[in-house]
Scaffold this motif. Structure first.
Motif, PDB file in Angstrom:
ATOM      1  N   LYS A 236       0.910  -1.315  -0.181  1.00  0.00           N
ATOM      2  CA  LYS A 236      -0.099  -0.127  -0.083  1.00  0.00           C
ATOM      3  C   LYS A 236       0.712   1.313   0.073  1.00  0.00           C
ATOM      4  N   LYS A 237       0.442   2.326  -0.366  1.00  0.00           N
ATOM      5  CA  LYS A 237       0.979   3.747  -0.677  1.00  0.00           C
ATOM      6  C   LYS A 237       0.283   4.634   0.136  1.00  0.00           C
ATOM      7  N   VAL A 238       1.368   5.156   0.944  1.00  0.00           N
ATOM      8  CA  VAL A 238       0.924   6.424   2.099  1.00  0.00           C
ATOM      9  C   VAL A 238       1.392   7.431   1.865  1.00  0.00           C
ATOM     10  N   VAL A 239       0.947   8.694   1.555  1.00  0.00           N
ATOM     11  CA  VAL A 239       1.700   9.717   1.360  1.00  0.00           C
ATOM     12  C   VAL A 239       2.043  10.726   2.872  1.00  0.00           C
ATOM     13  N   ILE A 240       3.294  10.999   2.865  1.00  0.00           N
ATOM     14  CA  ILE A 240       3.728  11.854   4.011  1.00  0.00           C
ATOM     15  C   ILE A 240       3.177  13.289   3.926  1.00  0.00           C
ATOM     16  N   GLY A 241       2.668  13.908   4.691  1.00  0.00           N
ATOM     17  CA  GLY A 241       2.301  15.052   4.830  1.00  0.00           C
ATOM     18  C   GLY A 241       3.254  16.103   4.957  1.00  0.00           C
ATOM     19  N   VAL A 242       3.347  17.419   4.252  1.00  0.00           N
ATOM     20  CA  VAL A 242       4.096  18.302   4.271  1.00  0.00           C
ATOM     21  C   VAL A 242       4.569  18.631   5.736  1.00  0.00           C
ATOM     22  N   THR A 243       3.726  19.100   6.359  1.00  0.00           N
ATOM     23  CA  THR A 243       3.475  19.420   7.938  1.00  0.00           C
ATOM     24  C   THR A 243       4.044  18.357   8.924  1.00  0.00           C
ATOM     25  N   TYR A 244       4.168  17.196   8.496  1.00  0.00           N
ATOM     26  CA  TYR A 244       4.627  16.062   9.238  1.00  0.00           C
ATOM     27  C   TYR A 244       6.006  15.366   8.785  1.00  0.00           C
ATOM     28  N   ARG A 245       6.365  15.778   7.561  1.00  0.00           N
ATOM     29  CA  ARG A 245       7.503  15.198   6.994  1.00  0.00           C
ATOM     30  C   ARG A 245       8.876  15.488   7.940  1.00  0.00           C
ATOM     31  N   GLU A 246       9.095  16.661   8.451  1.00  0.00           N
ATOM     32  CA  GLU A 246      10.175  16.647   9.193  1.00  0.00           C
ATOM     33  C   GLU A 246      10.469  15.939  10.547  1.00  0.00           C
ATOM     34  N   THR A 247       9.137  15.859  11.121  1.00  0.00           N
ATOM     35  CA  THR A 247       9.059  14.960  12.249  1.00  0.00           C
ATOM     36  C   THR A 247       9.222  13.398  12.072  1.00  0.00           C
ATOM     37  N   VAL A 248       8.560  12.999  11.136  1.00  0.00           N
ATOM     38  CA  VAL A 248       8.502  11.430  10.417  1.00  0.00           C
ATOM     39  C   VAL A 248       9.840  11.109  10.140  1.00  0.00           C
ATOM     40  N   MET A 249      10.604  11.868   9.536  1.00  0.00           N
ATOM     41  CA  MET A 249      11.975  11.486   8.920  1.00  0.00           C
ATOM     42  C   MET A 249      13.022  11.679  10.125  1.00  0.00           C
ATOM     43  N   ASN A 250      12.663  12.561  11.191  1.00  0.00           N
ATOM     44  CA  ASN A 250      13.742  12.598  12.284  1.00  0.00           C
ATOM     45  C   ASN A 250      13.592  11.300  13.176  1.00  0.00           C
ATOM     46  N   GLU A 251      12.289  10.820  13.173  1.00  0.00           N
ATOM     47  CA  GLU A 251      11.907   9.853  13.834  1.00  0.00           C
ATOM     48  C   GLU A 251      12.544   8.436  12.895  1.00  0.00           C
ATOM     49  N   LEU A 252      12.386   8.401  11.793  1.00  0.00           N
ATOM     50  CA  LEU A 252      12.995   7.047  11.234  1.00  0.00           C
ATOM     51  C   LEU A 252      14.277   7.220  10.906  1.00  0.00           C
ATOM     52  N   LYS A 253      15.172   8.439  10.992  1.00  0.00           N
ATOM     53  CA  LYS A 253      16.534   8.336  10.865  1.00  0.00           C
ATOM     54  C   LYS A 253      17.118   7.584  11.966  1.00  0.00           C
ATOM     55  N   LYS A 254      16.550   7.732  13.299  1.00  0.00           N
ATOM     56  CA  LYS A 254      17.010   6.900  14.398  1.00  0.00           C
ATOM     57  C   LYS A 254      17.310   5.384  14.093  1.00  0.00           C
ATOM     58  N   ASN A 255      16.984   4.760  12.713  1.00  0.00           N
ATOM     59  CA  ASN A 255      16.998   3.408  12.592  1.00  0.00           C
ATOM     60  C   ASN A 255      17.801   3.315  11.052  1.00  0.00           C
ATOM     61  N   MET A 256      18.250   4.448  10.679  1.00  0.00           N
ATOM     62  CA  MET A 256      19.104   4.458   9.564  1.00  0.00           C
ATOM     63  C   MET A 256      20.472   4.291   9.960  1.00  0.00           C
TER      64      MET A 256
END
Length: 257
Positions: A236-256
């Protein structure tokens, strides 16, 4: 006299555990000893731990709140009944230990009213002032209290006229549709009457991410991210909202790596 009042919660519904745990944590003179979804387990725990206050659901599978109290040896703790069915109140007040009755969904003002009634009945004087810390030879860093949502094993989600058991790990993502939600589970879709805000308040924050106004995704269900688009393990495809992108990417970077 004890400086705190210990509590225990017995309820078969996940939202009640989340809400009541949060309310108890706000009160400096209350301490939650534990919580049970299963009334039989709760019966054993309450007998062993002997809390000062018992928050007890009236309607549970296999054992009602009335049956629970009849099975619980005396002396009982102070009991605050919690239920969505006010017609059962009269039956529970046959017990001297029942001090108050809370109707779901429980507001903090009503919770506080119930606690004040228990405090008055026990003659308990809350110590709301913070005590000065005592220095120790080896200073240990303070630990933040555990979020009760992280330990909820499952939710009972209403679909039409039935309750469906859903574990957090069963959820791939949630899709909001005004006052309804589509829960995309492993192998099926469940539609329920609930808002995104309420669902977000229930879910373990370490396992889920709000990626836009209408979508919450389980972190471990993310297969890949391409620009502002998430692909889940089931395609399934889910779009990351513009206002959520920074928070989402910062959270996901913890596992990069």
């Amino acid at each position: 006299m004890n400086e705190i009042l210990t509590c225990y919660l017995v309820d078969d519904e996940s939202p009640a555990h989340v809400i009541m745990s949060k309310y108890i944590s706000r009160m400096p003179y209350l301490a939650l000893l534990g919580q049970s979804f299963d009334p039989f387990e709760g019966l054993e725990k309450v007998q062993a731990l002997k809390p000062a206050i018992l928050f007890l659901d009236v309607e549970m599978p296999d054992m009602t709140g009335v049956q629970f109290l009849k099975s619980l040896p005396q002396p009982h703790p102070m009991v605050i009944m919690v239920t969505a069915s006010p017609q059962f109140a009269a039956e529970t007040y046959d017990f001297d230990s029942v001090t108050h009755y809370l109707l779901k969904p429980v507001g903090f003002d009503k919770f506080l009213e119930a606690i004040n009634r228990v405090v008055k009945r026990l003659g308990f004087v809350p110590n709301t002032g913070a005590a000065a810390p005592v220095a120790s030879p080896v200073s240990q860093p303070a630990q933040a209290p555990a979020d009760p949502r992280e330990n909820v094993p499952y939710f009972l989600i209403k679909e039409d006229k039935k309750l469906v058991r859903v574990a957090p790990e069963d959820i791939v993502f949630a899709e909001g549709m005004k006052d309804y939600l589509k829960l995309h589970l492993t192998g099926r879709v469940l539609v329920t009457h609930m808002t995104m805000t309420k669902l977000e308040d229930m879910l373990p924050p370490s396992q889920f991410l709000r990626v836009n106004r209408s979508f919450i995704v389980r972190r471990q269900a993310i297969k890949e991210i391409d620009g502002n688009q998430i692909t889940t393990l089931d395609g399934k495809k889910v779009v990351i909202g513009v206002t959520y992108r920074e928070t989402v990417m910062n959270e996901l970077k913890k596992n990069m790596l």
